[in-house]
Write a protein that holds these residues in place. Sequence first.
Motif, PDB file in Angstrom:
ATOM      1  N   UNK A   1      10.815 -12.782  -2.219  1.00 22.66           N
ATOM      2  CA  UNK A   1      10.637 -11.271  -1.665  1.00 22.66           C
ATOM      3  C   UNK A   1      11.756 -10.697  -1.642  1.00 22.66           C
ATOM      4  N   UNK A   2      12.985 -11.208  -1.833  1.00 23.02           N
ATOM      5  CA  UNK A   2      13.905 -10.211  -2.025  1.00 23.02           C
ATOM      6  C   UNK A   2      14.011  -9.178  -2.992  1.00 23.02           C
ATOM      7  N   UNK A   3      13.658  -9.691  -4.345  1.00 18.86           N
ATOM      8  CA  UNK A   3      13.402  -8.895  -5.655  1.00 18.86           C
ATOM      9  C   UNK A   3      12.409  -7.611  -5.286  1.00 18.86           C
ATOM     10  N   UNK A   4      11.330  -8.186  -4.944  1.00 22.18           N
ATOM     11  CA  UNK A   4      10.364  -7.023  -4.840  1.00 22.18           C
ATOM     12  C   UNK A   4      10.437  -5.910  -3.417  1.00 22.18           C
ATOM     13  N   UNK A   5      10.631  -6.806  -2.529  1.00 20.90           N
ATOM     14  CA  UNK A   5      10.896  -5.928  -1.349  1.00 20.90           C
ATOM     15  C   UNK A   5      12.093  -4.760  -1.232  1.00 20.90           C
ATOM     16  N   UNK A   6      13.245  -5.233  -2.230  1.00 22.61           N
ATOM     17  CA  UNK A   6      14.378  -4.431  -2.362  1.00 22.61           C
ATOM     18  C   UNK A   6      14.017  -3.367  -3.234  1.00 22.61           C
ATOM     19  N   UNK A   7      12.866  -3.488  -4.068  1.00 25.35           N
ATOM     20  CA  UNK A   7      12.472  -2.295  -5.146  1.00 25.35           C
ATOM     21  C   UNK A   7      11.660  -1.301  -4.188  1.00 25.35           C
ATOM     22  N   UNK A   8      10.783  -1.826  -3.380  1.00 25.07           N
ATOM     23  CA  UNK A   8       9.994  -0.931  -2.615  1.00 25.07           C
ATOM     24  C   UNK A   8      10.906   0.009  -1.587  1.00 25.07           C
ATOM     25  N   UNK A   9      11.953  -0.768  -1.120  1.00 28.88           N
ATOM     26  CA  UNK A   9      12.807  -0.099  -0.044  1.00 28.88           C
ATOM     27  C   UNK A   9      13.692   0.909  -1.103  1.00 28.88           C
ATOM     28  N   UNK A  10      13.865   0.459  -2.126  1.00 33.06           N
ATOM     29  CA  UNK A  10      14.915   1.603  -2.812  1.00 33.06           C
ATOM     30  C   UNK A  10      13.959   2.728  -3.427  1.00 33.06           C
TER      31      UNK A  10
ATOM     32  N   UNK B   1       4.737  -0.896 -10.111  1.00 36.66           N
ATOM     33  CA  UNK B   1       5.502  -2.376 -10.636  1.00 36.66           C
ATOM     34  C   UNK B   1       5.878  -2.821  -9.131  1.00 36.66           C
ATOM     35  N   UNK B   2       6.533  -2.129  -8.361  1.00 31.71           N
ATOM     36  CA  UNK B   2       7.122  -2.905  -7.149  1.00 31.71           C
ATOM     37  C   UNK B   2       6.003  -3.203  -6.220  1.00 31.71           C
ATOM     38  N   UNK B   3       5.045  -2.534  -6.027  1.00 31.34           N
ATOM     39  CA  UNK B   3       3.812  -2.956  -5.334  1.00 31.34           C
ATOM     40  C   UNK B   3       3.072  -4.153  -5.801  1.00 31.34           C
ATOM     41  N   UNK B   4       2.922  -4.399  -6.953  1.00 32.77           N
ATOM     42  CA  UNK B   4       2.239  -5.506  -7.746  1.00 32.77           C
ATOM     43  C   UNK B   4       3.250  -6.784  -7.689  1.00 32.77           C
ATOM     44  N   UNK B   5       4.391  -6.203  -7.795  1.00 30.10           N
ATOM     45  CA  UNK B   5       5.537  -7.563  -7.794  1.00 30.10           C
ATOM     46  C   UNK B   5       5.727  -8.073  -6.508  1.00 30.10           C
ATOM     47  N   UNK B   6       5.641  -7.231  -5.407  1.00 27.60           N
ATOM     48  CA  UNK B   6       5.608  -7.948  -4.199  1.00 27.60           C
ATOM     49  C   UNK B   6       4.337  -8.433  -3.725  1.00 27.60           C
ATOM     50  N   UNK B   7       3.092  -8.132  -4.313  1.00 28.53           N
ATOM     51  CA  UNK B   7       1.973  -8.875  -3.976  1.00 28.53           C
ATOM     52  C   UNK B   7       2.298 -10.419  -4.608  1.00 28.53           C
ATOM     53  N   UNK B   8       2.668 -10.301  -5.796  1.00 19.96           N
ATOM     54  CA  UNK B   8       3.096 -11.609  -6.232  1.00 19.96           C
ATOM     55  C   UNK B   8       3.985 -12.526  -5.493  1.00 19.96           C
ATOM     56  N   UNK B   9       5.061 -12.049  -5.111  1.00 24.21           N
ATOM     57  CA  UNK B   9       6.160 -12.718  -4.416  1.00 24.21           C
ATOM     58  C   UNK B   9       5.696 -13.154  -3.135  1.00 24.21           C
ATOM     59  N   UNK B  10       5.125 -12.000  -2.254  1.00 26.74           N
ATOM     60  CA  UNK B  10       4.420 -12.312  -0.866  1.00 26.74           C
ATOM     61  C   UNK B  10       3.304 -13.471  -0.872  1.00 26.74           C
ATOM     62  N   UNK B  11       2.486 -13.440  -2.038  1.00 26.37           N
ATOM     63  CA  UNK B  11       1.383 -14.272  -2.097  1.00 26.37           C
ATOM     64  C   UNK B  11       1.946 -15.745  -1.993  1.00 26.37           C
ATOM     65  N   UNK B  12       2.779 -16.133  -2.920  1.00 26.40           N
ATOM     66  CA  UNK B  12       3.374 -17.542  -2.836  1.00 26.40           C
ATOM     67  C   UNK B  12       4.361 -17.894  -1.541  1.00 26.40           C
ATOM     68  N   UNK B  13       5.003 -17.000  -1.285  1.00 28.10           N
ATOM     69  CA  UNK B  13       5.714 -17.290   0.140  1.00 28.10           C
ATOM     70  C   UNK B  13       4.733 -17.387   1.203  1.00 28.10           C
ATOM     71  N   UNK B  14       3.814 -16.371   1.507  1.00 33.39           N
ATOM     72  CA  UNK B  14       3.115 -16.572   2.586  1.00 33.39           C
ATOM     73  C   UNK B  14       1.829 -17.764   2.598  1.00 33.39           C
TER      74      UNK B  14
ATOM     75  N   UNK C   1       0.882  -1.242   0.022  1.00 28.05           N
ATOM     76  CA  UNK C   1      -0.059   0.095  -0.003  1.00 28.05           C
ATOM     77  C   UNK C   1       0.741   1.348  -0.125  1.00 28.05           C
ATOM     78  N   UNK C   2       2.012   1.162   0.889  1.00 28.13           N
ATOM     79  CA  UNK C   2       2.783   2.447   0.893  1.00 28.13           C
ATOM     80  C   UNK C   2       3.321   2.784  -0.559  1.00 28.13           C
ATOM     81  N   UNK C   3       3.755   1.512  -1.319  1.00 31.31           N
ATOM     82  CA  UNK C   3       4.735   2.013  -2.488  1.00 31.31           C
ATOM     83  C   UNK C   3       3.540   2.189  -3.613  1.00 31.31           C
ATOM     84  N   UNK C   4       2.088   1.964  -3.472  1.00 32.09           N
ATOM     85  CA  UNK C   4       1.241   2.615  -4.498  1.00 32.09           C
ATOM     86  C   UNK C   4       0.967   4.054  -4.092  1.00 32.09           C
ATOM     87  N   UNK C   5       1.324   4.133  -2.814  1.00 30.03           N
ATOM     88  CA  UNK C   5       1.042   5.712  -2.534  1.00 30.03           C
ATOM     89  C   UNK C   5       2.212   6.580  -2.975  1.00 30.03           C
TER      90      UNK C   5
END
Length: 542
Positions: free
Chosen positions: A375-384, A302-315, A293-297
């Motif tokens: 989640x490394x790839x997507x979370x790294x984009x959000x943090x960047x 791209x980063x928000x939806x990428x994390x949605x995908x990676x987090x979904x499978x991991x969780x 949500x923060x990334x969308x704001x």
Amino acid sequence: MWAFPNILLLSIVMIFSLDLSIQQINGSSIYQYVWSWTINNDFSFEFGYFIDSLTSIMSILITTVGIFVLIYSENYMSHDEGYLRFFAYMSLFNTSMLGLVTSCNLIQIYIFWELVGMCSYLLIGFWFTRPAAANACQKEFVTNRIGDFGLLLGILGFFWITGSFEFQDLFEIFNNLIYNNEVHFLFVTLCASLLFAGAVAKSAQFPLHVWLPDAMEGPTPISALIYAATMVAAGIFLVARLLPLFIVIPYIMNLISLIGIITVLLGATLALAQNDIKRGLAYSTMSQLGYMMSALGMGSYRAALFHLITHAYSKVLLFLASGSIIHSMEAIVGYSPEKSQNMVFMGGLRKHVPVTQIAFLVGTLSLCGIPPLACFWSKDEILSDSWLYSPIFAIIAWSTAGLTAFYMFRIYLLTFEGHLNVHFQKYSGKKSSSFYSIKLWGKEEQKIINRNFRLFPLLTLTMNNNEQPYTIGGKKEARITITNFGCKKAFSYPHESDNTMLFPMLILLLFTLFVGAIAIPFNQEGMHLDILSKLLTPSINL
């Protein structure tokens, strides 16, 4: 095998979703088909579908996760009296989610939005004879009605402004009104805030997050499907779909990022103090949804939806592994969520459930952002991207990433390392006394149980009283004898789950290992191709 028709139909939908995604990668086309439902002189409402890159990726996510959870549930729920009712609810939920992501206008989204909420109510209260489950589904219902009422008011407000519910018409008309300064900015901001309220409730964002931990009273497959990958992702999907509307209102974008970053920190700190394994994962989900949500704001679509995908499978992998753990613990403590889900009573399970342990460890490492997991790839984009938006937000996001590693390894170590922290109490009765049954509709009972009655009608579990009970730090374990068609087989509790539960976990483990690779660009016939950019490019310009 009532799960088979559900799995078959969902597999067909998955094939169509994959085909649509390939078309999106190759051409980024938009497919829309509508037909009139209600027509009069002043109003025309159309019903249909709208398929773009966002729809295709969400459809793949819903169908793949749904198939794995249904396969898992076939064994997990086989002993339950509400077996058929469970799969009926699951089918309705999957249908509602697919209808939601393919909707072509706001009214159609609202219809399926409410159907998803109704299915959530039914599934959380699946074991409605338990007071905790009944109270939890009511809490979820009331909390989400607050957000849904705001969503309805926001939809009506934007219809009053633009005269349309259709996405493309709505965005075009509204942007022209903003550009020409022909609309009251305060009223527009209020309507956009009401739309966002629906997403806040559905995705368990602060302050409407209070229902999420109690929702863990439902069966574990429900926790995996709804509260890790699909229903809670509906709020993220709604904000992503309406981002062309929100992005021209700076106050709303700031509000979205602020609510997201507060939820990130709040969810992580609450997860630190949880002893219930499912509640810990629930607060973790809340925190990760805050990242999205923060990334969308921040405008990082791209980063928000990428994390949605990676987090979904991991969780989902973590929740299914936790279900396997609970399944094993129930054999020791009986059906008692206060004990079978409590990490205080666990420990030392690594040697008893090795496959589950590996799956849980991979999911933990992924969620902690360890390369090269998903989640490394997507979370790294959000943090960047957070550093570019606000240093304060970036510090909170990076600090919470450290908290994520702490509470996830706390869950892992309490569960799998050390010694089993519960005595296995042997029943002191007749020699033929039986083991505690896992009964989901009442208290524990001491009787011979028929746990898999649909598949193996003569299956019973009995305790061998000649063996010593499991003790803390002891080497001996209680032995269980399975009598199946006259053949006896003994094994130790806690034990690994059946293959039908392990198979989805292993496939999800592979997804967790390799799904991040879609972000790696590569050359194809001399052309630079980035699959992720093709899939996560907004179909309507932001």
